[in-house]
Design a protein around this motif. Sequence first.
Motif, PDB file in Angstrom:
ATOM      1  N   ARG A   1      -5.921   6.082  -8.619  1.00 37.38           N
ATOM      2  CA  ARG A   1      -5.069   6.181  -7.431  1.00 37.38           C
ATOM      3  C   ARG A   1      -5.077   4.806  -6.767  1.00 37.38           C
ATOM      4  O   ARG A   1      -6.133   4.270  -6.442  1.00 37.38           O
TER       5      ARG A   1
ATOM      6  N   TYR B   1       6.284  -0.714  -4.564  1.00 39.02           N
ATOM      7  CA  TYR B   1       6.893  -0.447  -5.857  1.00 39.02           C
ATOM      8  C   TYR B   1       6.797  -1.651  -6.800  1.00 39.02           C
ATOM      9  O   TYR B   1       6.482  -1.510  -7.976  1.00 39.02           O
TER      10      TYR B   1
ATOM     11  N   ARG C   1       2.644   9.845 -10.481  1.00 33.12           N
ATOM     12  CA  ARG C   1       3.163  10.396  -9.230  1.00 33.12           C
ATOM     13  C   ARG C   1       3.139   9.278  -8.189  1.00 33.12           C
ATOM     14  O   ARG C   1       2.083   8.700  -7.938  1.00 33.12           O
TER      15      ARG C   1
ATOM     16  N   LYS D   1       4.201   8.487  -4.207  1.00 35.74           N
ATOM     17  CA  LYS D   1       4.609   9.115  -2.950  1.00 35.74           C
ATOM     18  C   LYS D   1       4.303   8.175  -1.790  1.00 35.74           C
ATOM     19  O   LYS D   1       3.558   7.208  -1.949  1.00 35.74           O
ATOM     20  N   GLU D   2       4.910   8.478  -0.652  1.00 37.06           N
ATOM     21  CA  GLU D   2       4.636   7.690   0.543  1.00 37.06           C
ATOM     22  C   GLU D   2       3.242   8.000   1.063  1.00 37.06           C
ATOM     23  O   GLU D   2       2.742   9.108   0.885  1.00 37.06           O
TER      24      GLU D   2
ATOM     25  N   ALA E   1       0.711   9.283   3.505  1.00 33.22           N
ATOM     26  CA  ALA E   1       0.826  10.338   4.509  1.00 33.22           C
ATOM     27  C   ALA E   1       0.377   9.796   5.864  1.00 33.22           C
ATOM     28  O   ALA E   1      -0.625   9.099   5.947  1.00 33.22           O
TER      29      ALA E   1
ATOM     30  N   LEU F   1       3.086   2.959  -0.307  1.00 34.70           N
ATOM     31  CA  LEU F   1       3.174   3.956  -1.375  1.00 34.70           C
ATOM     32  C   LEU F   1       1.806   4.172  -2.028  1.00 34.70           C
ATOM     33  O   LEU F   1       0.962   3.290  -2.036  1.00 34.70           O
TER      34      LEU F   1
END
Length: 105
Positions: A27, A32, A55, A57-58, A60, A75
Amino acid sequence: SGLEFELFKPQAEIKKDFYAELPIDIRVVGDYAKFGAFVSGLAALPRIVTIHNVRIKELAPGSGQAGKKKEGMGLVMETLVKTYRYLEEGEQVPAKPTPAAGGKR
């Protein structure tokens, strides 16, 4: 590639017929373009590396990483990376027996 690693978790090696795979959960936080540079770097390694279950994602809100969003690191990419090696002669998994010819089908 400028990414921040939040997780680098190697799993148990999995032996196949003549090779073994080493899965690694990853992770990373970045943007990007940095993800692209990271994946390109993996492809340039001298050993085989494959990427699975990507995966993106933004970040949180309230994840503890909110300050990074304004620094161009908004991201999170989670993925499973696998690397491989040939098994030595004594490590190879025995071949599965095949049914005898002329047996029931």
